[in-house]
Design a protein around this motif. Structure first.
Motif, short mmCIF file in Angstrom:
data_model
loop_
_atom_site.label_atom_id
_atom_site.label_comp_id
_atom_site.label_asym_id
_atom_site.label_seq_id
_atom_site.Cartn_x
_atom_site.Cartn_y
_atom_site.Cartn_z
N ARG A 2 2.76 9.53 5.31
CA ARG A 2 2.91 9.64 6.63
C ARG A 2 4.10 8.87 7.19
NH1 ARG A 2 -1.98 9.68 3.55
NH2 ARG A 2 -2.03 7.71 3.77
N VAL A 3 3.86 8.74 7.97
CA VAL A 3 5.60 7.45 8.74
C VAL A 3 4.65 7.18 10.31
CG1 VAL A 3 7.93 6.74 9.69
CG2 VAL A 3 6.59 8.69 7.25
N LEU A 4 5.23 5.83 10.68
CA LEU A 4 4.62 6.01 12.32
C LEU A 4 6.20 5.36 12.51
CD1 LEU A 4 3.19 4.60 14.73
CD2 LEU A 4 2.71 2.68 13.25
N GLU A 26 4.64 13.70 8.05
CA GLU A 26 3.22 14.13 8.80
C GLU A 26 3.89 12.26 9.89
OE1 GLU A 26 -0.95 13.12 8.00
OE2 GLU A 26 -1.28 12.17 9.56
N ARG A 28 3.08 9.96 13.48
CA ARG A 28 3.06 9.03 14.08
C ARG A 28 3.85 8.63 15.17
NH1 ARG A 28 -3.48 9.29 14.87
NH2 ARG A 28 -3.69 11.42 13.53
N TYR A 43 -4.74 5.01 12.68
CA TYR A 43 -4.18 5.05 11.44
C TYR A 43 -3.91 4.19 10.55
CZ TYR A 43 -0.46 8.22 10.68
OH TYR A 43 0.42 9.41 10.15
N PRO A 45 -0.59 4.79 8.34
CA PRO A 45 1.13 6.01 7.33
C PRO A 45 1.51 4.81 6.12
CG PRO A 45 1.28 4.01 8.92
CD PRO A 45 -0.09 3.71 9.12
N ASP A 46 1.66 5.75 5.50
CA ASP A 46 2.60 4.75 4.09
C ASP A 46 2.91 3.87 4.49
OD1 ASP A 46 1.01 6.87 1.99
OD2 ASP A 46 1.41 8.26 3.50
#
Length: 351
Positions: A2-4, A26, A28, A43, A45-46
């Motif tokens: 997961r990346v923001l 994934e 955002r 949320y 993220p990683d």
């Protein structure tokens, strides 16, 4: 994974989202620091990619706020041609961001595939790093010296320092506390993306009392000057305490901490000091162990004080450390050795 993505440019967010989702991530998005903090309330993220030049809360402040509240790795994306953005990126590294990369411009750019591969590789590796929260409470300005053996019996002629991810935060704590009249030259191998060395030099000069220079092959090393490796060059020491640069030849790390420490060990033996700071991986551990074997004073950042403790732990695991100290303790020890004048009579006085 997961990346923001935090960036005020909708075009850049669209490009990065397309690339990252195409690689199976994934994603955002947030259009600035304020929105990023709101997204993070619900949320997790990683990893976070962070623009630096944004309206309102810039990348430095957003990075600092994120690391205050969340244990998240942050990678800074900036345009190297923009002096203001590059300077802000250095401050984001100071706040605890793990890396700074040049933004991909678009599929039409000649280096687009290279930039994307660098980005994907960095995100995958940095997302695995364990991060600690970094409250911005004031830290002590002085530190007592540690018990035990403070230094080798020989007179130091040079200080070699190595750092990687998380290194700028440690460097600020260490270098800003050094006395301005250091009786030896200092050489620094800091892992940083190509194109940012000049901005990194300027940032270092703004936080410490030393002169900071990008090293030139063959130049005489002068006391009180901190030398950095140029892009794509390995930094070492040659005869008569002169800079010895080697062009990159496929090595994983450039500049390499192991290359610097091994060069100093072979050239100066016990007449040197080696300092291993924050970073991921093992670069520097073997080289610092070689310095230790040759009688040098070897100092490792206390793992609990490091943004990333892998490099310090690797050196400690090889029993390469004579002292294990937080950055302010390292500065206090170096200042103490300098004040005792153990190297004043043997350090070259310049050109």
């Amino acid at each position: 994974m997961r990346v923001l993505i935090v960036d005020d440019s909708p075009v850049l967010r669209m490009l990065l989202t397309s690339v990252l989702e195409g690689a199976g991530f994934e994603v955002r998005e947030a259009d600035g620091g304020e929105q990023a903090l709101r997204v993070l309330q619900s949320y997790r993220p990683d990893i976070v990619t962070m623009d630096v030049h944004m309206p309102g809360m810039d990348g430095y402040e957003a990075t600092a706020r994120i690391l205050e509240k969340y244990a998240l790795p942050v990678v800074v994306l900036t345009a190297s041609a923009n002096a203001y953005a590059a300077a802000t990126a250095m401050h984001a590294l100071e706040a605890g961001a793990l890396a700074v990369l040049e933004k991909p411009q678009g599929p039409w750019a000649a280096n687009f595939e290279e930039r994307i591969e660098e980005l994907l590789s960095t995100l995958r590796s940095m997302a695995q790093v364990k991060i600690v929260r970094r409250p911005r409470a004031p830290r002590p300005t002085t530190a007592s010296l540690p018990p035990g053996r403070p230094e080798s019996s020989a007179q130091p002629l040079l200080v070699a320092i190595a750092a990687s991810a998380g290194g700028p935060a440690a460097l600020k704590e260490l270098l800003s506390r050094l006395a301005p009249q250091q009786p030896w030259p200092l050489l620094l191998a800091q892992h940083i993306a190509a194109g940012f060395v000049a901005s990194f030099r300027d940032w270092l000069a703004s936080i410490c009392p030393l002169a900071v220079a990008i090293a030139e092959n063959g130049q005489l090393l002068r006391p009180g000057v901190l030398y950095l490796a140029p892009d794509d060059s390995q930094l070492g020491v040659g005869r008569e305490l002169r800079v010895h640069l080697q062009r990159r030849n496929g090595e994983l790390h450039c500049p390499s901490a192991d290359h610097l420490f091994n060069s100093v060990a072979q050239r100066l033996g016990s007449q040197a000091i080696g300092v291993q700071l924050s970073g991921m991986g093992r670069d520097g551990a073997e080289g610092l162990a070689e310095m230790y074997r040759r009688g040098a004073l070897t100092i490792v950042q206390e793992p609990a004080s490091a943004v990333i403790d892998a490099m310090p732990q690797a050196a400690i695991g090889l029993q390469a450390a004579r002292q294990v100290l937080p950055p302010e303790g390292i500065a206090a020890l170096l200042n103490s050795i300098a004040l005792r004048g153990t190297s004043r009579s043997t350090v070259p006085k310049g050109e």
